[in-house]
Design an enzyme around this catalytic site. Structure first.
Site, mmCIF file in Angstrom:
data_model
loop_
_atom_site.group_PDB
_atom_site.id
_atom_site.type_symbol
_atom_site.label_atom_id
_atom_site.label_comp_id
_atom_site.label_asym_id
_atom_site.label_seq_id
_atom_site.Cartn_x
_atom_site.Cartn_y
_atom_site.Cartn_z
ATOM 1 N N SER A 1 0.860 -1.187 0.000
ATOM 2 C CA SER A 1 0.000 0.000 0.000
ATOM 3 C C SER A 1 0.892 1.231 0.000
ATOM 4 O O SER A 1 1.682 1.438 0.932
ATOM 5 C CB SER A 1 -0.886 0.008 1.250
ATOM 6 O OG SER A 1 -1.337 1.330 1.490
ATOM 7 N N HIS B 1 -1.328 -1.144 -4.149
ATOM 8 C CA HIS B 1 -2.619 -0.860 -3.519
ATOM 9 C C HIS B 1 -2.674 0.639 -3.211
ATOM 10 O O HIS B 1 -1.774 1.183 -2.569
ATOM 11 C CB HIS B 1 -2.722 -1.689 -2.247
ATOM 12 C CG HIS B 1 -4.022 -1.589 -1.512
ATOM 13 N ND1 HIS B 1 -5.136 -2.333 -1.835
ATOM 14 C CD2 HIS B 1 -4.381 -0.838 -0.430
ATOM 15 C CE1 HIS B 1 -6.120 -2.040 -0.993
ATOM 16 N NE2 HIS B 1 -5.694 -1.137 -0.138
ATOM 17 N N ASP C 1 -4.829 3.601 -1.412
ATOM 18 C CA ASP C 1 -5.880 3.851 -0.418
ATOM 19 C C ASP C 1 -6.442 5.259 -0.584
ATOM 20 O O ASP C 1 -5.786 6.243 -0.270
ATOM 21 C CB ASP C 1 -5.302 3.684 0.989
ATOM 22 C CG ASP C 1 -5.143 2.224 1.339
ATOM 23 O OD1 ASP C 1 -6.131 1.481 1.209
ATOM 24 O OD2 ASP C 1 -4.031 1.827 1.737
ATOM 25 N N MET D 1 -9.046 7.967 0.561
ATOM 26 C CA MET D 1 -9.863 8.312 1.742
ATOM 27 C C MET D 1 -10.344 9.753 1.619
ATOM 28 O O MET D 1 -9.609 10.613 1.144
ATOM 29 C CB MET D 1 -9.026 8.168 3.018
ATOM 30 C CG MET D 1 -8.399 6.802 3.182
ATOM 31 S SD MET D 1 -7.594 6.637 4.783
ATOM 32 C CE MET D 1 -6.728 5.066 4.562
ATOM 33 N N HIS E 1 -8.544 1.238 -3.664
ATOM 34 C CA HIS E 1 -9.460 0.936 -2.549
ATOM 35 C C HIS E 1 -10.140 2.235 -2.120
ATOM 36 O O HIS E 1 -9.511 3.105 -1.529
ATOM 37 C CB HIS E 1 -8.616 0.315 -1.419
ATOM 38 C CG HIS E 1 -9.385 0.029 -0.165
ATOM 39 N ND1 HIS E 1 -8.769 -0.203 1.051
ATOM 40 C CD2 HIS E 1 -10.723 -0.069 0.076
ATOM 41 C CE1 HIS E 1 -9.687 -0.431 1.970
ATOM 42 N NE2 HIS E 1 -10.874 -0.341 1.417
ATOM 43 N N MET F 1 -12.294 4.340 0.102
ATOM 44 C CA MET F 1 -12.896 4.517 1.432
ATOM 45 C C MET F 1 -13.515 5.910 1.451
ATOM 46 O O MET F 1 -12.983 6.845 2.072
ATOM 47 C CB MET F 1 -11.820 4.327 2.512
ATOM 48 C CG MET F 1 -11.395 2.880 2.672
ATOM 49 S SD MET F 1 -9.762 2.725 3.419
ATOM 50 C CE MET F 1 -8.744 3.056 1.995
ATOM 51 N N MET G 1 -11.378 -6.253 5.508
ATOM 52 C CA MET G 1 -10.558 -5.312 6.280
ATOM 53 C C MET G 1 -10.230 -5.937 7.631
ATOM 54 O O MET G 1 -11.118 -6.426 8.335
ATOM 55 C CB MET G 1 -11.305 -3.994 6.513
ATOM 56 C CG MET G 1 -11.499 -3.137 5.273
ATOM 57 S SD MET G 1 -9.991 -2.717 4.394
ATOM 58 C CE MET G 1 -9.019 -1.889 5.653
ATOM 59 N N ASP H 1 -6.471 -6.561 4.312
ATOM 60 C CA ASP H 1 -5.862 -5.226 4.356
ATOM 61 C C ASP H 1 -5.899 -4.698 5.784
ATOM 62 O O ASP H 1 -6.974 -4.511 6.349
ATOM 63 C CB ASP H 1 -6.675 -4.312 3.418
ATOM 64 C CG ASP H 1 -6.110 -2.912 3.285
ATOM 65 O OD1 ASP H 1 -5.032 -2.628 3.834
ATOM 66 O OD2 ASP H 1 -6.780 -2.093 2.616
HETATM 67 C C1 DX5 Z 1 -6.275 0.948 6.126
HETATM 68 C C2 DX5 Z 1 -5.817 1.014 4.673
HETATM 69 C C3 DX5 Z 1 -4.665 0.096 4.489
HETATM 70 C C4 DX5 Z 1 -3.434 0.545 5.218
HETATM 71 C C5 DX5 Z 1 -2.675 -0.664 5.671
HETATM 72 O O1 DX5 Z 1 -6.873 2.090 6.517
HETATM 73 O O2 DX5 Z 1 -6.868 0.622 3.842
HETATM 74 O O3 DX5 Z 1 -4.387 -0.245 3.148
HETATM 75 O O4 DX5 Z 1 -2.620 1.366 4.461
HETATM 76 O O5 DX5 Z 1 -1.621 -0.278 6.498
HETATM 77 P P1 DX5 Z 1 -0.811 -1.320 7.379
HETATM 78 O O6 DX5 Z 1 -0.341 -2.423 6.475
HETATM 79 O O7 DX5 Z 1 0.317 -0.515 7.928
HETATM 80 O O8 DX5 Z 1 -1.747 -1.801 8.431
HETATM 81 ZN ZN ZN Z 2 -6.560 -0.388 1.652
#
Ligand code: DX5
Ligand code: ZN
Length: 231
Positions: free
Chosen positions: A16, A47, A49, A51, A81, A83, A154, A189
């Protein structure tokens, strides 16, 4: 271009980029995906993320980051991904920005709406994924899983890298795995590390996302980290 179903049955490792150095993003991505023989870390896909500060309490990246990573790595498989409160607004922007897989949350769209959004994602030229948060029930996911290329379980409450793995999600993963076809992937994840990865693999998860367990290490140690996660 690598695909999600390259070597079916093989565990894929997805760094990620949330924990990468944003000022050196192209180099960070090239290094983690580079072959071990060439000094890279040998990971399989990236990946991203996304947000929005509403669905989760953090702001991260959008289609422009995806476009930049795509330009730097024309062959990479980009797993995005979402969110966000309204993932449906971002299907075409991410398709145009070069995303390969678009995953949204069952907490935002269930039943017919989730299946319809999966169809729209595929019509835009991407694969479709459905994600489920730790406190959410598994049944709504079981109901729509047939319509997706990937289910994302998750293992932390999303928002930040570096949180502790929630082991209760392993049971949810097993129930989902039992109904998936061999052509569908099960992704995990959050808090995936050398300690928790074996449990994830045992539960049938075959795409392992990791931010801190890879980017938290010095570049020279990342190939070993990827190898350990893959098992
Ligand atoms: C969570 C994200 C993850 C995050 C994982 O909020 O969707 O992809 O970056 O981070 P680690 O591997 O450090 O838990
Ligand atoms: Zn993620």
């Amino acid at each position: 271009m690598k695909t999600l179903m390259q070597a079916p049955g093989r565990v894929l490792v997805a760094p990620s980029i949330l924990s990468a150095d944003f000022a050196r993003m192209g180099d960070e991505c090239r290094h983690v995906l580079g072959s071990v023989a060439d000094g890279g870390a040998g990971a399989d896909l990236l990946h991203l993320d996304v947000m929005d500060g509403h669905f989760v309490p953090n702001l991260t990246m959008g289609p422009d980051m995806c476009r930049g990573v795509r330009r730097a790595l024309p062959e990479a498989f980009l797993d995005v991904h979402l969110m966000v409160m309204e993932p449906e607004k971002f299907v075409e922007p991410f398709a145009k920005a070069g995303a390969n897989l678009f995953t949204f949350h069952i907490e935002r769209h269930q039943e017919k709406a989730a299946v319809a959004l999966a169809d729209r994602i595929r019509a835009a030229g991407m694969l479709a994924g459905i994600a489920v948060n730790p406190p959410s029930a598994v049944e709504p996911v079981l109901e729509v899983a047939h319509a997706f290329d990937l289910v994302l379980v998750m293992s932390v409450n999303p928002g930040f890298s570096g949180q502790a793995f929630i082991p209760e999600v392993l049971e949810k993963a097993r129930r989902i795995k039992a109904i998936l076809k061999p052509t569908q992937r099960l992704e995990v994840d959050g808090g995936v590390s050398e300690t928790t990865a074996p449990k994830c693999r045992e539960a049938g998860m075959d795409v392992l996302v990791a931010a801190s367990a890879i980017f938290g290490k010095a570049p020279a140690d990342r190939a070993a980290a990827v190898r350990t996660l893959r098992g």
